[in-house]
Design an enzyme around this catalytic site. Sequence first.
Site, PDB file in Angstrom:
ATOM      1  N   ASP A  11      45.865 -18.757  -1.239  1.00 46.70           N
ATOM      2  CA  ASP A  11      45.734 -19.721  -2.340  1.00 46.70           C
ATOM      3  C   ASP A  11      47.083 -20.389  -2.589  1.00 46.70           C
ATOM      4  O   ASP A  11      47.730 -20.161  -3.617  1.00 46.70           O
ATOM      5  CB  ASP A  11      45.183 -19.010  -3.587  1.00 46.70           C
ATOM      6  CG  ASP A  11      43.750 -18.538  -3.374  1.00 46.70           C
ATOM      7  OD1 ASP A  11      43.001 -19.204  -2.622  1.00 46.70           O
ATOM      8  OD2 ASP A  11      43.375 -17.494  -3.932  1.00 46.70           O
ATOM      9  N   LYS A  33      41.898 -16.077   4.228  1.00 49.00           N
ATOM     10  CA  LYS A  33      40.888 -16.899   3.555  1.00 49.00           C
ATOM     11  C   LYS A  33      41.528 -18.212   3.141  1.00 49.00           C
ATOM     12  O   LYS A  33      42.523 -18.225   2.420  1.00 49.00           O
ATOM     13  CB  LYS A  33      40.335 -16.164   2.334  1.00 49.00           C
ATOM     14  CG  LYS A  33      39.195 -16.920   1.659  1.00 49.00           C
ATOM     15  CD  LYS A  33      38.553 -16.085   0.575  1.00 49.00           C
ATOM     16  CE  LYS A  33      39.239 -16.184  -0.754  1.00 49.00           C
ATOM     17  NZ  LYS A  33      39.211 -17.516  -1.388  1.00 49.00           N
ATOM     18  N   ASP A  60      36.553 -20.633   2.776  1.00 52.45           N
ATOM     19  CA  ASP A  60      35.842 -20.349   1.520  1.00 52.45           C
ATOM     20  C   ASP A  60      35.672 -21.637   0.715  1.00 52.45           C
ATOM     21  O   ASP A  60      36.405 -21.884  -0.238  1.00 52.45           O
ATOM     22  CB  ASP A  60      36.688 -19.315   0.749  1.00 52.45           C
ATOM     23  CG  ASP A  60      36.096 -18.936  -0.587  1.00 52.45           C
ATOM     24  OD1 ASP A  60      34.877 -19.105  -0.782  1.00 52.45           O
ATOM     25  OD2 ASP A  60      36.867 -18.464  -1.447  1.00 52.45           O
ATOM     26  N   LEU A  61      34.693 -22.454   1.130  1.00 51.54           N
ATOM     27  CA  LEU A  61      34.485 -23.735   0.436  1.00 51.54           C
ATOM     28  C   LEU A  61      33.244 -23.702  -0.459  1.00 51.54           C
ATOM     29  O   LEU A  61      32.953 -24.679  -1.143  1.00 51.54           O
ATOM     30  CB  LEU A  61      34.392 -24.880   1.455  1.00 51.54           C
ATOM     31  CG  LEU A  61      35.644 -25.060   2.325  1.00 51.54           C
ATOM     32  CD1 LEU A  61      35.463 -26.230   3.291  1.00 51.54           C
ATOM     33  CD2 LEU A  61      36.893 -25.269   1.475  1.00 51.54           C
ATOM     34  N   LYS A  62      32.508 -22.605  -0.427  1.00 52.34           N
ATOM     35  CA  LYS A  62      31.381 -22.381  -1.359  1.00 52.34           C
ATOM     36  C   LYS A  62      30.480 -23.610  -1.511  1.00 52.34           C
ATOM     37  O   LYS A  62      30.354 -24.173  -2.605  1.00 52.34           O
ATOM     38  CB  LYS A  62      31.912 -21.962  -2.733  1.00 52.34           C
ATOM     39  CG  LYS A  62      32.745 -20.692  -2.748  1.00 52.34           C
ATOM     40  CD  LYS A  62      33.071 -20.277  -4.181  1.00 52.34           C
ATOM     41  CE  LYS A  62      33.839 -18.993  -4.283  1.00 52.34           C
ATOM     42  NZ  LYS A  62      35.247 -19.069  -3.890  1.00 52.34           N
ATOM     43  N   HIS A  64      27.400 -26.032  -2.088  1.00 60.28           N
ATOM     44  CA  HIS A  64      26.254 -25.993  -3.010  1.00 60.28           C
ATOM     45  C   HIS A  64      25.795 -27.432  -3.217  1.00 60.28           C
ATOM     46  O   HIS A  64      26.418 -28.187  -3.953  1.00 60.28           O
ATOM     47  CB  HIS A  64      26.691 -25.363  -4.340  1.00 60.28           C
ATOM     48  CG  HIS A  64      25.564 -25.095  -5.287  1.00 60.28           C
ATOM     49  ND1 HIS A  64      25.726 -24.346  -6.434  1.00 60.28           N
ATOM     50  CD2 HIS A  64      24.259 -25.459  -5.268  1.00 60.28           C
ATOM     51  CE1 HIS A  64      24.562 -24.263  -7.071  1.00 60.28           C
ATOM     52  NE2 HIS A  64      23.668 -24.945  -6.386  1.00 60.28           N
ATOM     53  N   ASP A  65      24.699 -27.818  -2.543  1.00 60.24           N
ATOM     54  CA  ASP A  65      24.218 -29.194  -2.649  1.00 60.24           C
ATOM     55  C   ASP A  65      22.769 -29.194  -2.178  1.00 60.24           C
ATOM     56  O   ASP A  65      22.203 -28.125  -1.931  1.00 60.24           O
ATOM     57  CB  ASP A  65      25.096 -30.125  -1.793  1.00 60.24           C
ATOM     58  CG  ASP A  65      25.149 -31.543  -2.353  1.00 60.24           C
ATOM     59  OD1 ASP A  65      24.069 -32.085  -2.708  1.00 60.24           O
ATOM     60  OD2 ASP A  65      26.249 -32.110  -2.420  1.00 60.24           O
ATOM     61  N   ILE A  66      22.164 -30.348  -2.020  1.00 59.40           N
ATOM     62  CA  ILE A  66      20.791 -30.376  -1.497  1.00 59.40           C
ATOM     63  C   ILE A  66      20.825 -29.904  -0.031  1.00 59.40           C
ATOM     64  O   ILE A  66      21.849 -30.053   0.649  1.00 59.40           O
ATOM     65  CB  ILE A  66      20.144 -31.780  -1.611  1.00 59.40           C
ATOM     66  CG1 ILE A  66      20.968 -32.822  -0.865  1.00 59.40           C
ATOM     67  CG2 ILE A  66      19.958 -32.161  -3.076  1.00 59.40           C
ATOM     68  CD1 ILE A  66      20.276 -34.168  -0.753  1.00 59.40           C
ATOM     69  N   PRO A  67      19.717 -29.295   0.431  1.00 58.65           N
ATOM     70  CA  PRO A  67      19.739 -28.705   1.775  1.00 58.65           C
ATOM     71  C   PRO A  67      20.239 -29.637   2.862  1.00 58.65           C
ATOM     72  O   PRO A  67      21.047 -29.237   3.708  1.00 58.65           O
ATOM     73  CB  PRO A  67      18.272 -28.305   2.000  1.00 58.65           C
ATOM     74  CG  PRO A  67      17.766 -28.013   0.623  1.00 58.65           C
ATOM     75  CD  PRO A  67      18.438 -29.019  -0.280  1.00 58.65           C
ATOM     76  N   THR A 122      33.067 -13.119  -9.464  1.00 56.17           N
ATOM     77  CA  THR A 122      33.571 -11.910 -10.135  1.00 56.17           C
ATOM     78  C   THR A 122      34.253 -12.232 -11.469  1.00 56.17           C
ATOM     79  O   THR A 122      34.589 -11.331 -12.226  1.00 56.17           O
ATOM     80  CB  THR A 122      34.564 -11.152  -9.224  1.00 56.17           C
ATOM     81  OG1 THR A 122      35.440 -12.107  -8.637  1.00 56.17           O
ATOM     82  CG2 THR A 122      33.845 -10.388  -8.144  1.00 56.17           C
ATOM     83  N   ARG A 184      42.461  -5.076  -6.889  1.00 56.20           N
ATOM     84  CA  ARG A 184      43.800  -4.900  -7.452  1.00 56.20           C
ATOM     85  C   ARG A 184      44.312  -3.499  -7.130  1.00 56.20           C
ATOM     86  O   ARG A 184      43.523  -2.548  -7.167  1.00 56.20           O
ATOM     87  CB  ARG A 184      43.777  -5.056  -8.991  1.00 56.20           C
ATOM     88  CG  ARG A 184      43.459  -6.464  -9.490  1.00 56.20           C
ATOM     89  CD  ARG A 184      44.612  -7.425  -9.231  1.00 56.20           C
ATOM     90  NE  ARG A 184      44.316  -8.773  -9.687  1.00 56.20           N
ATOM     91  CZ  ARG A 184      43.739  -9.716  -8.953  1.00 56.20           C
ATOM     92  NH1 ARG A 184      43.372  -9.467  -7.708  1.00 56.20           N
ATOM     93  NH2 ARG A 184      43.535 -10.920  -9.444  1.00 56.20           N
ATOM     94  N   GLY A 213      44.050 -11.558  -2.926  1.00 53.77           N
ATOM     95  CA  GLY A 213      44.921 -12.716  -3.119  1.00 53.77           C
ATOM     96  C   GLY A 213      46.258 -12.322  -3.707  1.00 53.77           C
ATOM     97  O   GLY A 213      47.148 -11.822  -3.007  1.00 53.77           O
ATOM     98  N   ARG A 214      46.367 -12.528  -5.014  1.00 50.46           N
ATOM     99  CA  ARG A 214      47.664 -12.402  -5.675  1.00 50.46           C
ATOM    100  C   ARG A 214      48.344 -11.052  -5.503  1.00 50.46           C
ATOM    101  O   ARG A 214      49.565 -10.973  -5.514  1.00 50.46           O
ATOM    102  CB  ARG A 214      47.502 -12.751  -7.171  1.00 50.46           C
ATOM    103  CG  ARG A 214      47.288 -14.232  -7.382  1.00 50.46           C
ATOM    104  CD  ARG A 214      46.703 -14.546  -8.731  1.00 50.46           C
ATOM    105  NE  ARG A 214      45.272 -14.213  -8.778  1.00 50.46           N
ATOM    106  CZ  ARG A 214      44.484 -14.483  -9.810  1.00 50.46           C
ATOM    107  NH1 ARG A 214      44.981 -15.067 -10.887  1.00 50.46           N
ATOM    108  NH2 ARG A 214      43.202 -14.164  -9.782  1.00 50.46           N
TER     109      ARG A 214
HETATM  110  O1  C5P Z   1      44.200 -13.438  -6.467  1.00 51.74           O
HETATM  111  P1  C5P Z   1      42.857 -12.785  -6.334  1.00 51.74           P
HETATM  112  O2  C5P Z   1      42.892 -11.498  -5.539  1.00 51.74           O
HETATM  113  O3  C5P Z   1      42.157 -12.641  -7.662  1.00 51.74           O
HETATM  114  O4  C5P Z   1      42.029 -13.832  -5.466  1.00 51.74           O
HETATM  115  C1  C5P Z   1      40.679 -13.657  -5.207  1.00 51.74           C
HETATM  116  C2  C5P Z   1      40.218 -14.727  -4.286  1.00 51.74           C
HETATM  117  O5  C5P Z   1      38.825 -14.554  -4.068  1.00 51.74           O
HETATM  118  C3  C5P Z   1      40.394 -16.147  -4.812  1.00 51.74           C
HETATM  119  O6  C5P Z   1      40.655 -16.984  -3.692  1.00 51.74           O
HETATM  120  C4  C5P Z   1      39.043 -16.478  -5.411  1.00 51.74           C
HETATM  121  O7  C5P Z   1      38.736 -17.850  -5.359  1.00 51.74           O
HETATM  122  C5  C5P Z   1      38.096 -15.695  -4.505  1.00 51.74           C
HETATM  123  N1  C5P Z   1      36.803 -15.311  -5.061  1.00 51.74           N
HETATM  124  C6  C5P Z   1      36.670 -14.542  -6.200  1.00 51.74           C
HETATM  125  N2  C5P Z   1      35.424 -14.195  -6.653  1.00 51.74           N
HETATM  126  C7  C5P Z   1      34.334 -14.580  -5.983  1.00 51.74           C
HETATM  127  C8  C5P Z   1      34.450 -15.350  -4.833  1.00 51.74           C
HETATM  128  C9  C5P Z   1      35.720 -15.698  -4.387  1.00 51.74           C
HETATM  129  O8  C5P Z   1      37.660 -14.154  -6.795  1.00 51.74           O
HETATM  130  N3  C5P Z   1      33.134 -14.149  -6.383  1.00 51.74           N
END
Ligand code: C5P
Length: 235
Positions: A11, A33, A60-62, A64-67, A122, A184, A213-214
């Site tokens: 990110d 990712k 990870d572009l998620k 979501h639109d019409i099929p 989440t 975490r 991520g972080r």
């Molecule tokens: O920094 P962190 O560990 O919270 O990053 C989580 C990554 O997972 C982010 O890129 C976030 O967009 C992605 N993500 C998420 N929850 C989801 C789907 C994707 O946190 N359900």
Amino acid sequence: MNESRICIALDFQTKADVQAFLEKFGDEKLYVKVGMELFYGEGIEMVKMIKEMGHKIFLDLKLHDIPNTVKSAMKQLAKLDVDIVNVHASGSVAMMKAAIEGLEEGKTQEKRPLCIAVTCLTSLDQEVLDNELLIHDPLPEVVLKWAENAKEAGLDGVVCSPLESKIIHDKLGLDFLTVTPGIRLATDSVNDQKRVTTPEMARELTSSYIVVGRTITGAKDPLATYKEVYKQFQG
Ligand code: C5P
């Protein structure tokens, strides 16, 4: 080390940030990712650069639109030869089936990229479902139903919380992948995530892949932190 099942969420805003980050890992082959922030900023060239470095990519572009639109978009993404792509399960079974059709049409290898569905983000909880989205079924049931829809549509798995991973595997089989963010280390701050687990707990809860991520990107020593996460999850 075995092939990594830890997707490091890149990110970052710029190519320079990504290069500086990846340099810290030497020859280590990673699973990364690439999300909206990086893709919208740096686009396809970024994906190509990471592939050339030998890393695997969850794009990870998620969608979501019409099929029909999702099918056409997936046809384009398949050409990038990424390893995992995703859609929102709330887009319907028809939309998810269209995603697979698009990937099959656009694939450059014998096997198309894996396609997984986002169930409930989440960062959502029951209160948001009830009060904002008017979804009054218990969150775990919503997640399970959306996962079943994804499997019915021919997808390879779901993005979900590790807390939902086991119930999904019990119901839909261990081959149906659970890719789980919200990870975490015990010493970290939670930030904006509402439901978090440690890598060790994620392993016990049967997560197929974890997205981190972080915890890694923001660490003083990202390589050492990655190794700690690896040890807890795969070691
Ligand atoms: O920094 P962190 O560990 O919270 O990053 C989580 C990554 O997972 C982010 O890129 C976030 O967009 C992605 N993500 C998420 N929850 C989801 C789907 C994707 O946190 N359900």
